[in-house]
Design a protein around this motif. Structure first.
Motif, short mmCIF file in Angstrom:
data_model
loop_
_atom_site.label_atom_id
_atom_site.label_comp_id
_atom_site.label_asym_id
_atom_site.label_seq_id
_atom_site.Cartn_x
_atom_site.Cartn_y
_atom_site.Cartn_z
N ALA A 68 61.38 44.96 26.44
CA ALA A 68 61.80 45.38 25.12
C ALA A 68 62.72 44.26 24.75
CB ALA A 68 62.53 46.65 24.78
N LYS A 69 62.55 43.83 23.31
CA LYS A 69 63.49 43.16 22.62
C LYS A 69 64.61 44.01 21.89
CE LYS A 69 60.12 39.26 21.78
NZ LYS A 69 59.35 38.64 20.29
N VAL A 70 65.50 43.99 22.39
CA VAL A 70 66.77 44.99 21.95
C VAL A 70 67.88 44.29 20.96
CG1 VAL A 70 68.36 46.65 22.91
CG2 VAL A 70 66.20 46.14 24.15
N VAL A 71 68.27 44.91 19.89
CA VAL A 71 69.38 44.44 19.26
C VAL A 71 70.41 45.39 19.22
CG1 VAL A 71 70.09 43.95 16.98
CG2 VAL A 71 68.09 43.20 17.69
N ASP A 72 71.44 45.25 19.75
CA ASP A 72 72.88 46.00 19.87
C ASP A 72 73.64 45.72 18.77
OD1 ASP A 72 74.49 47.75 21.16
OD2 ASP A 72 75.62 46.39 22.22
N VAL A 73 73.75 46.79 17.84
CA VAL A 73 74.43 46.74 16.68
C VAL A 73 75.75 47.08 16.82
CG1 VAL A 73 74.49 47.78 14.18
CG2 VAL A 73 72.36 47.05 15.20
N GLY A 76 81.03 45.23 19.79
CA GLY A 76 82.37 45.17 20.16
C GLY A 76 82.47 44.85 21.38
N ALA A 77 82.87 45.63 22.50
CA ALA A 77 83.19 44.84 24.00
C ALA A 77 81.87 44.91 24.73
CB ALA A 77 84.09 46.03 24.75
N GLY A 78 80.83 44.95 24.04
CA GLY A 78 79.46 44.81 24.59
C GLY A 78 78.98 46.02 25.10
N LEU A 79 79.24 47.22 24.41
CA LEU A 79 78.70 48.64 24.56
C LEU A 79 78.02 49.11 23.63
CD1 LEU A 79 82.14 49.70 25.99
CD2 LEU A 79 80.35 49.31 27.34
N PRO A 80 76.80 49.50 23.87
CA PRO A 80 76.16 49.49 25.33
C PRO A 80 75.42 48.33 25.83
CG PRO A 80 74.60 50.33 23.74
CD PRO A 80 75.49 50.11 23.09
N GLY A 81 75.27 47.12 25.10
CA GLY A 81 74.37 46.15 25.53
C GLY A 81 74.71 45.56 26.86
N ILE A 82 75.64 45.03 27.16
CA ILE A 82 76.12 44.55 28.51
C ILE A 82 75.62 45.46 29.75
CG2 ILE A 82 77.46 43.38 29.95
CD1 ILE A 82 78.93 42.18 27.67
N LEU A 95 73.42 40.83 21.24
CA LEU A 95 74.71 41.62 20.76
C LEU A 95 75.17 41.28 19.46
CD1 LEU A 95 76.76 41.23 24.10
CD2 LEU A 95 74.99 42.68 23.67
N VAL A 96 75.05 42.06 18.40
CA VAL A 96 75.57 41.68 16.92
C VAL A 96 77.01 42.19 16.81
CG1 VAL A 96 75.07 42.17 14.68
CG2 VAL A 96 73.16 41.71 16.24
N GLU A 97 77.98 41.50 16.53
CA GLU A 97 79.25 41.90 16.20
C GLU A 97 79.98 40.91 15.38
OE1 GLU A 97 82.84 42.79 16.01
OE2 GLU A 97 81.44 43.91 17.30
N PRO A 98 80.50 41.39 14.28
CA PRO A 98 81.24 40.79 13.06
C PRO A 98 82.51 40.05 13.35
CG PRO A 98 81.55 42.99 12.64
CD PRO A 98 80.62 42.99 13.97
N ASP A 137 62.14 45.75 19.25
CA ASP A 137 61.61 46.85 19.56
C ASP A 137 62.44 48.15 19.70
OD1 ASP A 137 58.97 45.68 20.43
OD2 ASP A 137 60.14 44.74 22.03
N VAL A 138 63.76 47.95 19.91
CA VAL A 138 64.65 48.83 20.08
C VAL A 138 65.96 48.14 19.50
CG1 VAL A 138 66.04 50.12 21.62
CG2 VAL A 138 63.76 49.85 22.36
N VAL A 139 66.78 49.24 18.70
CA VAL A 139 68.05 48.86 18.37
C VAL A 139 69.09 50.00 18.80
CG1 VAL A 139 69.76 48.74 16.25
CG2 VAL A 139 67.33 47.68 16.18
N THR A 140 70.10 49.42 19.29
CA THR A 140 71.22 50.33 20.11
C THR A 140 72.16 50.33 19.29
OG1 THR A 140 71.75 48.57 21.65
CG2 THR A 140 70.24 50.10 22.40
N ALA A 141 73.14 51.56 19.49
CA ALA A 141 74.35 51.46 18.76
C ALA A 141 75.42 52.62 19.47
CB ALA A 141 74.47 51.84 17.30
N ARG A 142 76.51 52.38 19.37
CA ARG A 142 77.55 53.45 19.94
C ARG A 142 78.78 53.31 19.24
NH1 ARG A 142 81.45 53.00 24.50
NH2 ARG A 142 81.42 54.88 25.66
N ALA A 143 79.20 54.53 18.74
CA ALA A 143 80.24 54.60 18.28
C ALA A 143 80.76 53.68 16.84
CB ALA A 143 81.64 54.33 18.98
N VAL A 144 79.51 53.43 16.13
CA VAL A 144 79.53 52.67 14.96
C VAL A 144 79.81 53.41 13.86
CG1 VAL A 144 77.95 51.14 13.60
CG2 VAL A 144 78.24 50.93 15.98
N GLY A 145 79.11 54.61 13.62
CA GLY A 145 79.30 55.55 12.52
C GLY A 145 78.21 56.68 12.26
N PRO A 146 78.35 57.53 11.38
CA PRO A 146 77.15 58.42 11.24
C PRO A 146 75.96 58.17 11.23
CG PRO A 146 78.42 58.03 8.99
CD PRO A 146 79.18 57.42 10.07
#
Length: 225
Positions: A68-73, A76-82, A95-98, A137-146
């Motif tokens: 899969a092609k994954v975008v981790d939104v 932060g510290a690479g969680l969960p992407g790394i 890994l997308v990080e502002p 294919d997949v977007v992941t996120a952790r502790a980003v918001g509601p």
């Protein structure tokens, strides 16, 4: 505070990371040192890095499809992407990080671990980020918001039929009910809750899966009288 980090059994680490078990340990070392020093991880989390953070994220691999092609939104510290990349070498992950200081840290850590992941400085909703990474294919996120906010960030990045996979806590069922209308309006389908990580983490990691089934509904403007 002891310098010795609590670690899981070698069998557990091998089960999750296979040949990349040593790299996973180095990643935890980065989190425990420069990650804390540079404000990416709270110092109180040091003794819980393996179970609450790295393994908790890595078991997300159980519900990510092959190649899969994954975008981790909001990586932060690479969680969960790394952890996901360490557990699943078949995945293509960005890994997308502002924040620049976090992006710099991620670049340093990835170079040390020998991981070929892209790091994008920006926000998921920015047009430049959407242009570069839409069709995932997949977007992941952790502790980003509601959940409603996450759907607004994640669904536009997905191809039709792609899924957002969001790590959530015990409030996941309530969030699904509360944000159901907003998720539908954004083009999301029926949410599913997965509990993953049996034999690895306790409590199990809770993952909310929402497929992209359509485009966001246009906002209606009120007619002037």
């Amino acid at each position: 505070m002891s310098d010795q980090l609590p670690i899981p059994t070698p069998e557990t680490v091998e089960k999750v990371f296979g040949e990349r078990a040593a790299a996973a340990a180095r990643y935890v070392g980065h989190l425990a040192t420069s990650g804390i020093e540079r404000g990416l991880i709270g110092p109180r989390e040091r003794d819980r890095l393996w179970d609450r953070h790295v393994l908790n994220c890595a078991v997300l691999a159980e519900v990510v499809p092959p190649d899969a092609k994954v975008v981790d939104v909001g990586s932060g510290a690479g969680l969960p992407g790394i952890p996901l990349a360490l557990a699943r070498p078949d995945l293509q992950i960005v890994l997308v990080e502002p924040l620049a200081r976090r992006v710099d840290w991620l670049d340093e850590v990835l170079a040390d671990l020998g991981l070929d992941l892209a790091v994008e400085r920006g926000r998921a909703e920015e047009p430049s980020v959407l242009r570069r990474w839409e069709g995932a294919d997949v977007v992941t996120a952790r502790a980003v918001g509601p959940l409603a906010r996450l759907a607004g960030l994640s669904l536009p990045l997905l191809r039709p039929g792609g899924v957002m996979l969001v790590l959530k806590g015990a409030s996941a069922p309530e969030e699904i009910v509360r944000d159901a209308a907003a998720v539908r309006a954004l083009g999301g389908g029926t949410p599913t809750i997965h509990e993953v990580g049996a034999g690895v983490v306790e409590p199990l990691t809770r993952v909310v899966e929402i497929p992209r089934i359509g485009a966001p509904r246009p906002t209606r403007r009120k007619e002037r009288r």
